[in-house]
Design an enzyme around this catalytic site. Structure first.
Site, mmCIF file in Angstrom:
data_model
loop_
_atom_site.group_PDB
_atom_site.id
_atom_site.type_symbol
_atom_site.label_atom_id
_atom_site.label_comp_id
_atom_site.label_asym_id
_atom_site.label_seq_id
_atom_site.Cartn_x
_atom_site.Cartn_y
_atom_site.Cartn_z
ATOM 1 N N CYS A 38 76.347 42.708 10.967
ATOM 2 C CA CYS A 38 75.945 41.597 11.828
ATOM 3 C C CYS A 38 77.126 40.654 12.020
ATOM 4 C CB CYS A 38 74.767 40.855 11.198
ATOM 5 S SG CYS A 38 74.236 39.377 12.104
ATOM 6 N N GLY A 41 63.359 41.141 15.482
ATOM 7 C CA GLY A 41 64.192 42.141 14.844
ATOM 8 C C GLY A 41 65.535 41.589 14.431
ATOM 9 N N TYR A 79 60.753 57.978 23.155
ATOM 10 C CA TYR A 79 60.695 59.026 22.144
ATOM 11 C C TYR A 79 59.506 59.955 22.412
ATOM 12 C CZ TYR A 79 64.285 56.275 19.769
ATOM 13 O OH TYR A 79 65.435 55.601 19.468
#
Length: 658
Positions: A361, A319, A174
């Site tokens: 998920c 995460g 980024y």
């Protein structure tokens, strides 16, 4: 205490965290259409805070919605009107004793014109990111200084909202990463050229935040310690950057990796070993005294504890582990490790977000849907439910029904639970499938599910249980295409290979198909000493393999001696050959001893018709009705079990014409 290092207090700057567990920033698409915090987003983060995590870093939040977006639905902190929403989110997290940071972000050249209203994307230099394919406009020096201020003001708004600190996103290719990397920064002004100049943009952001928010307001920086690109940032350069950041007041380094050019290093497939990225944090710890956060396929509490005990990192960021099980921390500290639902690296969460859905998920249906599934409604009377099939869908159905108070029996004709998951053989991927099998198998024991292995579910046996409902989770069977010669003695499917119904050694074998199972079968046959050709044809399962993962698998297969054919289809199988056709319809013949089809699965549902003659409430779930993915099987089982009472009432109403 279980895991004393993992659950001891830690400090980032002068902020004390109750443990060493961090949930890193991950995009969710739970944001409102204007970039505002939503109730669904608050519920998602609140559940992870309630689960015991010490620090939650809120997903990447843009400081420049006009040019800096990295996702269509991205959280914003570029205007004061977003402060109240961030404040509500912070309050929800902090009441459980967790701390909360916001990750402030600008996508730079890794945005695209479609995200920013058709405008040209911007970057330090007009160097195109090949993964995006759009040439960026070089930022003027004045614009760079304006962006510095936008980062600073984003942090100020976060502090005003009651956030405990900010993470400056300097990783993953980024904008800040673009200034840091010699690959993307070709500027000739004060923000390009020398090391100091390439660091200047980030330096001014950090110093500005410290000046406006106070020296005690924590600022961490996420770095791609290795970009995994020729000429890009590597470990030695990152060591120099980390030392520099410590000198200017950064409170912790979050050691990540990769850019959009090396996406598989940011978001790993099942082929990556647990903790493979830890060495990057370990290297940074050799040069700084501030805390270093590690990340990357960390799933097991004992594994995480050892990282800390060995001094390889100071904090553990997980995460997707937090997506899969928001109670990871609570279960670990209470010694309930077997109850942890581990992430299997299937990438479904990433695909859903990139496809503009809200985060989902494969193994945790409630992720992103916390407000939809708030509690497990208990059955009013003791009822029995029978499930035929002990794969992931059947076991998830049994788990949810048991939590709702039902007595459950599973009939499984095989000698073990897990269904198709047992067919995975590649060691690293198999480890992850075993995590899933072990979790559900343990839940069956914990919840007292009556599991009957090696047992065919006959009508009489099921009738004896007087079931309130019957779920058919009979799974799927391999697809063998309808073409001439598909019934010859030298034609096999992937189950034949996995289950060793036929030994293949020193043979000339053609594998037909695509997808993870296909590539695994191909590699297995090659390693066994066969002369293997893969005819890679489009399949539904093949479409689910990401391009970076497919490239890695191709490389491994070629290294094992596999010949890969991508421009032909199989037209006919003969006793000693396969007839293939190219795109123009021109045919040729390939000599072969055996042909193995690995083209995915089709539903296997042989019981429905007869069961409906004998039982009132019969439900078909998972692969038996919608084959091809663990995701579908688990979601289908969870959802139907969650609303079983409503499904039964609906059937009764329909039968009496209401």
């Amino acid at each position: 205490m279980n895991y004393p290092r993992l659950f001891e207090e830690g400090r980032i700057g002068k902020l004390t965290l109750k443990n060493r567990l961090v949930m890193p920033g991950m995009g969710t698409n739970l944001v409102g259409p204007d970039g505002e915090v939503t109730d669904h987003q608050i519920a998602y983060y609140e559940e992870r805070a309630k689960g015991g995590t010490g620090l939650i870093i809120v997903e990447f939040t843009t400081i420049d919605n006009e040019l800096g977006k990295g996702l269509l639905n991205q959280l914003r902190i570029d205007e004061d009107r977003f402060i109240p929403g961030i404040q509500r989110l912070a309050n929800a997290v902090k009441k459980y004793g967790a701390k909360i940071f916001v990750q402030i972000h600008h996508a730079g050249r890794q945005s695209n014109s479609g995200l920013i209203g058709g405008k040209q994307i911007v970057a330090p230099s007009p160097v195109t990111c090949k993964a995006v394919g759009e040439e960026p406009r070089e930022l003027t020096t004045v614009e760079v200084k304006e962006l510095v201020n936008k980062f600073i003001m984003g942090a100020v708004r976060c502090k005003t909202a009651g956030v405990d600190g900010v993470e400056v996103h300097g990783a993953h290719g980024y904008l800040i990463n673009q200034f840091l990397s010699p690959n993307s920064n070709r500027r000739n002004d004060e923000y390009g050229g020398s090391f100091e100049n390439r660091m200047r943009f980030l330096k001014e952001i950090v110093l500005g935040i410290k000046e406006k928010c106070g020296q005690d307001f924590p600022v961490t920086v996420r770095l791609s310690v290795d970009e995994f690109e020729d000429g890009g940032i590597d470990i030695e350069q990152s060591k120099e950057m980390s030392r520099y950041l410590e000198e200017i007041g950064v409170d912790a380094i979050h050691a990540s990796a990769g850019t959009y050019h090396s996406m598989d290093k940011i978001i790993e497939s099942p082929m990556f070993e647990q903790g493979w990225r830890v060495y990057l944090a370990e290297e940074m710890k050799t040069v700084v005294d501030i805390p270093v956060i590690t990340v990357g396929v960390i799933r097991d509490p004992a594994f995480a504890e050892k990282i800390l005990a060995d001094g390889r990192a100071d904090f553990i960021a997980m995460g997707r582990s937090h997506i899969a099980d928001p109670e990871w921390a609570k279960k670990a500290i209470e010694g309930r490790e077997q109850e942890i639902r581990k992430c299997i690296n299937c990438l479904h969460c990433i695909k859903t977000v990139m496809n503009l859905s809200h985060l989902q998920c494969s193994v945790n249906v409630r992720a992103g849907r916390e407000l939809e599934f708030t509690e497990f409604r208990q059955t009013e009377e003791k009822r029995h439910v029978t499930i035929v099939g002990g794969g992931p869908g059947g076991m998830e159905t049994a788990r949810v029904l048991s939590l709702k108070g039902y007595d459950v029996t599973i009939f499984e004709k095989d000698s073990k639970l897990g269904g198709q998951l047992n067919l995975v053989t590649a060691p690293v991927s198999k480890e992850k499938m075993n995590w899933m099998i072990d979790y559900h198998s343990n839940e069956m024991k914990r919840l007292n599910v009556d599991v009957r292995l090696n047992t065919v579910a006959t009508i009489d046996e099921v009738k004896a249980l007087n079931p309130y409902a019957v779920f058919l989770a009979t799974g799927a069977k391999p697809i063998v295409p309808d073409l001439a010669g598909n019934d010859l003695a030298n034609v096999w499917d992937y189950e034949d290979v996995y289950l060793k119904r036929k030994e293949f050694v020193g043979q000339k074998v053609i594998v037909v198909g695509s997808g993870m199972v296909c590539y695994s079968v191909t590699s297995q046959l090659a390693k066994a000493g066969n002369d293997v050709t893969l005819i890679d044809v489009p399949t539904e399962t093949g479409s689910k393999v990401t391009a970076p993962t497919k490239a890695m698998l191709y490389k491994r297969m070629k290294n094992a001696g596999v010949e890969i054919v991508t421009d032909k289809n199989v037209a006919e199988v003969r006793p000693n050959s396969v007839v293939v056709e190219d795109e123009l319809g021109i045919s040729s013949e390939l000599a072969v001893d055996h042909v193995v089809f690995a083209m995915g699965t089709e539903s296997y549902n042989p019981l429905e018709a007869s069961y409906r003659e004998h039982f009132d409430n019969v439900f078909v779930i998972g692969d038996a009705i919608n084959p091809g993915s663990i995701t579908n099987a688990i979601r289908d089982g969870f959802e139907k079990a969650y609303v079983i009472e409503d499904l039964v009432v609906k059937k009764v109403a329909a039968s009496i014409g209401v």
